[in-house]
Design a protein around this motif. Structure first.
Motif, short mmCIF file in Angstrom:
data_model
loop_
_atom_site.label_atom_id
_atom_site.label_comp_id
_atom_site.label_asym_id
_atom_site.label_seq_id
_atom_site.Cartn_x
_atom_site.Cartn_y
_atom_site.Cartn_z
N ASN A 229 -1.91 -3.95 -4.91
CA ASN A 229 -2.46 -4.42 -6.18
C ASN A 229 -3.29 -5.69 -5.99
OD1 ASN A 229 0.16 -2.92 -6.68
ND2 ASN A 229 -0.63 -3.00 -8.77
N THR A 230 -2.73 -6.62 -5.22
CA THR A 230 -3.44 -7.88 -4.96
C THR A 230 -4.73 -7.62 -4.21
OG1 THR A 230 -1.33 -9.07 -4.90
CG2 THR A 230 -3.23 -10.15 -3.88
N GLN A 231 -4.68 -6.74 -3.22
CA GLN A 231 -5.86 -6.42 -2.42
C GLN A 231 -6.96 -5.81 -3.28
OE1 GLN A 231 -5.06 -3.74 0.82
NE2 GLN A 231 -7.21 -3.47 1.34
N LEU A 232 -6.57 -4.88 -4.18
CA LEU A 232 -7.55 -4.23 -5.03
C LEU A 232 -8.19 -5.23 -6.00
CD1 LEU A 232 -9.01 -1.75 -6.10
CD2 LEU A 232 -7.02 -1.26 -7.54
N LYS A 233 -7.37 -6.08 -6.62
CA LYS A 233 -7.90 -7.08 -7.56
C LYS A 233 -8.91 -7.98 -6.86
CE LYS A 233 -3.71 -7.33 -10.39
NZ LYS A 233 -2.56 -8.20 -10.76
N LYS A 234 -8.56 -8.49 -5.68
CA LYS A 234 -9.44 -9.41 -4.95
C LYS A 234 -10.77 -8.73 -4.60
CE LYS A 234 -9.60 -12.47 -0.92
NZ LYS A 234 -10.96 -12.04 -0.55
#
Length: 273
Positions: free
Chosen positions: A44-49
């Motif tokens: 999730n964090t990777q996609l948002k960034k």
């Protein structure tokens, strides 16, 4: 010291249905994808960034907490979904973006040769993001989307036979309104209800038709303020520390989703006394 050489295969497919993902400014990234636990492998964090780097604005709150203009026109927002498409030889993902009509605007795939789950899925997601274009919003698109998402009700032709039958029906007498019983029910509804989670005792106080509070007798500040949403028995909740979350009724009890320090939520159940 050994160096790990990464051999990755990319298979990216874009499926566009009259729209492009770059037409959008806002993308909703849920806290939990269908095939993965909350922020599992940091996906999730990777996609948002990655989407922020491509100039998209990320929405991670539930729809009831969206800004007013997005609640009025949710067609301005795409929803991201990450699916586990792995087989026994490869870690693979499908990255989908759907519009307000639940149609897939874009789908890309990433196929990694890393065998480890954490490295493999992270690599596969990174590959699936390579063909995602930079945001270049098209404001004219959303007017059409909003119109097409609202179904117009076509008036039914008047049946003259039905009109004659209604005219011929005997008038129905209206029974007298039981004023006394209605007043007593109104008084009962204003009576405060009590709830407890085993640690604190709270009273429910209805302050308007679409808002109530839970308050402790030992504090002048409400423990939680509940405001109605479009869904019955589901509320936008503001806690006494200003945190916004969701609450709902479940089997006669009140449940509040309390945010935790790791970005997740825990259920706090307040039992009716």
């Amino acid at each position: 010291m050994k160096k790990i050489l990464s051999l990755s295969l990319v298979f990216c497919l874009s499926m566009v249905f009259g729209q492009n993902i770059s037409d959008y400014q806002y993308i909703y990234v849920p806290a939990k994808f269908k095939d993965f636990q909350t922020n599992q492998y940091n996906l999730n964090t990777q996609l948002k960034k990655a989407l922020i780097d491509k100039k998209y604005t990320i929405i991670h709150e539930e729809m009831t907490d969206w800004p007013a203009d997005l609640r009025e026109n949710p067609c301005k927002v795409l929803t991201a979904e990450l699916l586990n498409d792995s087989n026994m030889f490869r870690n693979r993902v499908k990255l989908q973006f759907t519009n307000c009509q639940k149609k897939v605007v874009s789908e890309t795939k990433g196929n990694s040769l890393y065998k480890e789950y954490d490295l493999g899925f992270e690599d596969a997601l990174n590959l699936s993001l390579k063909t995602i274009p930079t945001s270049s919003p098209n404001p004219n698109l959303f007017v059409a989307d909003l119109k097409s998402s609202v179904k117009e009700e076509i008036p039914r032709p008047i049946d003259l036979k039905e009109v004659k039958e209604i005219k011929n029906e005997e008038p129905v007498s209206t029974p007298p309104v039981p004023t006394k019983s209605v007043e007593s029910k109104s008084v009962e509804s204003k009576k405060a209800e009590s709830y407890t989670n085993g640690k604190v005792n709270l009273q429910k106080v209805q302050i308007s038709k679409d808002q109530f509070i839970l308050v402790s007798s030992s504090s002048s500040v409400p423990f939680a303020t509940f405001k109605n949403t479009a869904k019955a028995d589901v509320y936008r909740v503001t806690l006494e520390n200003g945190t916004s979350t969701l609450g709902y009724y479940e089997n006669g009890n009140l449940v509040i989703e309390i945010p935790t320090s790791d970005g997740d939520f825990k259920r706090e159940v307040f039992i009716a006394k």
